[in-house]
Design an enzyme around this catalytic site. Structure first.
Site, PDB file in Angstrom:
ATOM      1  N   SER A 139     -19.219  19.652   1.483  1.00 44.78           N
ATOM      2  CA  SER A 139     -18.189  18.635   1.663  1.00 44.78           C
ATOM      3  C   SER A 139     -16.861  19.361   1.812  1.00 44.78           C
ATOM      4  O   SER A 139     -16.392  19.992   0.867  1.00 44.78           O
ATOM      5  CB  SER A 139     -18.186  17.711   0.439  1.00 44.78           C
ATOM      6  N   LYS A 165     -20.069  17.992   5.935  1.00 49.52           N
ATOM      7  CA  LYS A 165     -19.381  16.698   5.799  1.00 49.52           C
ATOM      8  C   LYS A 165     -17.893  16.969   5.765  1.00 49.52           C
ATOM      9  O   LYS A 165     -17.448  17.899   5.090  1.00 49.52           O
ATOM     10  CB  LYS A 165     -19.874  16.042   4.512  1.00 49.52           C
ATOM     11  N   LYS A 167     -14.051  15.296   5.089  1.00 51.12           N
ATOM     12  CA  LYS A 167     -13.301  14.170   4.552  1.00 51.12           C
ATOM     13  C   LYS A 167     -12.336  13.680   5.630  1.00 51.12           C
ATOM     14  O   LYS A 167     -11.717  14.497   6.327  1.00 51.12           O
ATOM     15  CB  LYS A 167     -12.512  14.624   3.316  1.00 51.12           C
ATOM     16  N   ASP A 193     -16.640  11.415   5.402  1.00 50.15           N
ATOM     17  CA  ASP A 193     -16.510  10.625   4.172  1.00 50.15           C
ATOM     18  C   ASP A 193     -15.066  10.156   4.062  1.00 50.15           C
ATOM     19  O   ASP A 193     -14.140  10.961   3.981  1.00 50.15           O
ATOM     20  CB  ASP A 193     -16.885  11.498   2.957  1.00 50.15           C
ATOM     21  N   GLU A 218     -19.547   7.886   5.512  1.00 48.91           N
ATOM     22  CA  GLU A 218     -19.681   7.554   4.094  1.00 48.91           C
ATOM     23  C   GLU A 218     -18.485   6.726   3.623  1.00 48.91           C
ATOM     24  O   GLU A 218     -17.333   7.079   3.879  1.00 48.91           O
ATOM     25  CB  GLU A 218     -19.770   8.888   3.317  1.00 48.91           C
ATOM     26  N   ASP A 243     -21.329   5.278  -1.212  1.00 44.81           N
ATOM     27  CA  ASP A 243     -21.198   6.157  -2.382  1.00 44.81           C
ATOM     28  C   ASP A 243     -20.578   5.317  -3.503  1.00 44.81           C
ATOM     29  O   ASP A 243     -21.295   4.735  -4.334  1.00 44.81           O
ATOM     30  CB  ASP A 243     -20.345   7.375  -1.967  1.00 44.81           C
ATOM     31  N   LYS A 267     -25.196   9.587  -7.140  1.00 43.55           N
ATOM     32  CA  LYS A 267     -24.645  10.553  -8.095  1.00 43.55           C
ATOM     33  C   LYS A 267     -25.036  10.018  -9.470  1.00 43.55           C
ATOM     34  O   LYS A 267     -24.555   8.946  -9.864  1.00 43.55           O
ATOM     35  CB  LYS A 267     -23.122  10.617  -7.985  1.00 43.55           C
ATOM     36  N   GLY A 295     -21.883  15.033  -4.925  1.00 43.64           N
ATOM     37  CA  GLY A 295     -21.289  15.863  -5.972  1.00 43.64           C
ATOM     38  C   GLY A 295     -19.917  15.345  -6.338  1.00 43.64           C
ATOM     39  O   GLY A 295     -19.325  14.531  -5.619  1.00 43.64           O
TER      40      GLY A 295
HETATM   41  O1  OSB Z   1     -16.834  11.233  -2.312  1.00 42.76           O
HETATM   42  O2  OSB Z   1     -18.418  12.605  -2.459  1.00 42.76           O
HETATM   43  C1  OSB Z   1     -17.265  12.278  -2.760  1.00 42.76           C
HETATM   44  C2  OSB Z   1     -15.542  15.074  -4.725  1.00 42.76           C
HETATM   45  C3  OSB Z   1     -14.817  14.340  -5.621  1.00 42.76           C
HETATM   46  C4  OSB Z   1     -14.853  12.967  -5.566  1.00 42.76           C
HETATM   47  C5  OSB Z   1     -15.643  12.329  -4.600  1.00 42.76           C
HETATM   48  C6  OSB Z   1     -16.388  13.069  -3.696  1.00 42.76           C
HETATM   49  C7  OSB Z   1     -16.319  14.458  -3.750  1.00 42.76           C
HETATM   50  C8  OSB Z   1     -17.016  15.332  -2.816  1.00 42.76           C
HETATM   51  C9  OSB Z   1     -17.275  16.761  -3.273  1.00 42.76           C
HETATM   52  O3  OSB Z   1     -17.326  15.024  -1.694  1.00 42.76           O
HETATM   53  C10 OSB Z   1     -18.719  17.099  -3.324  1.00 42.76           C
HETATM   54  C11 OSB Z   1     -18.953  18.385  -4.083  1.00 42.76           C
HETATM   55  O4  OSB Z   1     -19.084  18.346  -5.330  1.00 42.76           O
HETATM   56  O5  OSB Z   1     -19.001  19.435  -3.441  1.00 42.76           O
HETATM   57 MG    MG Z   2     -18.332  10.314  -1.134  1.00 43.33          MG
END
Ligand code: OSB
Ligand code: MG
Length: 375
Positions: A139, A165, A167, A193, A218, A243, A267, A295
């Site tokens: 991510s 992925k 953001k 995401d 996402e 999510d 999660k 995560g």
């Molecule tokens: O939306 O998946 C998410 C990290 C913090 C809060 C929300 C998200 C995330 C990540 C990081 O996408 C995923 C990781 O732990 O590498």
């Molecule tokens: Mg997410």
């Protein structure tokens, strides 16, 4: 197996990320992480981790609301009477406390590890995991420029990640996705995401992402709004993955029935623990909806729980299970989590409990607050 938890210790650490992580709702530079230590009457110990963030950006819960919920309501329920099995924890919590799922998970998950330790078996085997290796996805946070993102995406692919992925947020989407796609070529699995940054009126704009052949988009909209996700999904070729919206098995069932999601991110720390996570996994499997493990920038302790969960059979898509070195100068567990050249993480099925050892000296060095709750 009867568990008799005699002591709950909350230990909050401050762990700096190697690089700031930016998502639509804010940036994290240093993780404040609430660690939980459970001790059984026979002296067995298990460590767990709360996934809540410092501020209520991703979810309504935070480190401090979780600390309060654990101290005031949840730890007393756990310490109050022997538990027939770790599966007894979630019903006891849910009968007495509404919501507070991250706080519940922070106690429920290490109860499974405690039981696994006492049986000299691994957490993954104890919860029904079947896979020995899991494909890893990365991510990538929002970068300053599309070029910077393209460089990160190409490096991640070269390192072996199976899915990239990125953001996105209004103002940091189409150019960034185009640059990532150009850097990766047409075949690499790419997803986005939004962490709920868009509105229903952005449907046409989001539909222009269809041109990039994404495996999923996402959480585009507000977490509570399943119906508008369903309306959006009808206008998109790209599958929607939820999510933040998926807080319980019933929510997952509703989202699937409404057509709000074709993929689900689970999660365990968000949904109340392994009991709920496994039930969501089963609901999705019954509807042929693939799931993957997300995560929350966990330390190596939280990562162990995600890896164990992701070894269940319907986790058919790569998980956000990056190795320790991607986040931290030094993790708080040994061995650190690694990714092999084939882009997989090994499930420690041959080690008892969570499969890694907590570096107690390092945890103490990083600790900013500590409290013990006893029966
Ligand atoms: O939306 O998946 C998410 C990290 C913090 C809060 C929300 C998200 C995330 C990540 C990081 O996408 C995923 C990781 O732990 O590498
Ligand atoms: Mg997410």
């Amino acid at each position: 197996m009867t568990l008799t938890v005699t002591r709950v210790t909350l230990q909050e650490i401050a762990l700096p990320l190697r690089e700031p992580f930016r998502i639509s709702s804010g940036v994290v530079q240093e993780r404040r992480i609430l660690l939980v230590r459970l001790e059984d009457a026979d002296g067995t110990v298990a460590w767990g981790e709360c996934v809540a963030g410092e501020a209520p950006h991703y979810s309504p819960e935070t480190v401090d609301t979780c600390r309060h919920a654990i101290r005031a309501w949840l730890a007393p329920l756990m310490l109050g009477a022997p538990l027939a099995d770790p599966a007894a924890v979630a019903p006891r919590f849910d009968a007495a406390v509404r919501g507070h799922r991250m706080a519940k998970a922070a106690l429920e998950m290490p109860a499974w590890a405690l039981a696994a330790e006492r049986l000299h078996t691994s957490l993954a085997i104890r919860i029904g995991g079947t896979r020995a290796r899991i494909d890893v996805g990365i991510s990538l946070g929002i970068q300053a420029t599309p070029d910077a993102l393209a460089g990160k995406a190409a490096a991640a692919r070269a390192a072996g990640y199976h899915r990239i992925k990125v953001k996105i947020a209004p103002g940091a989407d189409l150019d960034f996705v185009a640059a990532a796609r150009a850097a990766l070529g047409p075949k690499v699995a790419l997803s986005v995401d939004a962490n709920a940054a868009y509105e229903p009126r952005d449907a046409e704009h989001l539909a222009s992402l269809d041109a990039y052949g994404l495996v999923m988009i996402e959480q585009p909209l507000e977490p509570e709004d399943l119906r508008r996700h369903a309306e959006l999904q009808r206008r998109l070729a790209t599958p929607i993955c939820l999510d933040e919206s998926i807080t319980s098995p019933a929510r997952a069932d509703d989202a699937i029935a409404l057509g709000s999601a074709r993929i689900v991110n689970i999660k365990p720390g968000r949904v109340g623990g392994f009991t709920a996570a496994r039930a969501i996994h089963d609901v999705c499997a019954a509807h042929d909806v693939p799931v993957w493990c997300g995560g929350m920038l966990e330390s190596g302790i939280g990562r162990a729980y995600n890896v164990a969960l992701a070894s269940l059979p319907n986790f058919s898509l790569p998980g956000d299970l990056s190795p320790s070195a991607r986040y931290w100068e030094r993790d708080i567990v040994q061995p650190e989590w690694t990714m092999d050249g084939d882009g997989t993480v090994l499930v420690p099925r041959n080690r008892p409990g969570i499969g890694v050892t907590v570096d107690l000296g390092r945890v103490d060095d990083l600790t900013v607050a500590r409290e013990e709750i006893v029966a």
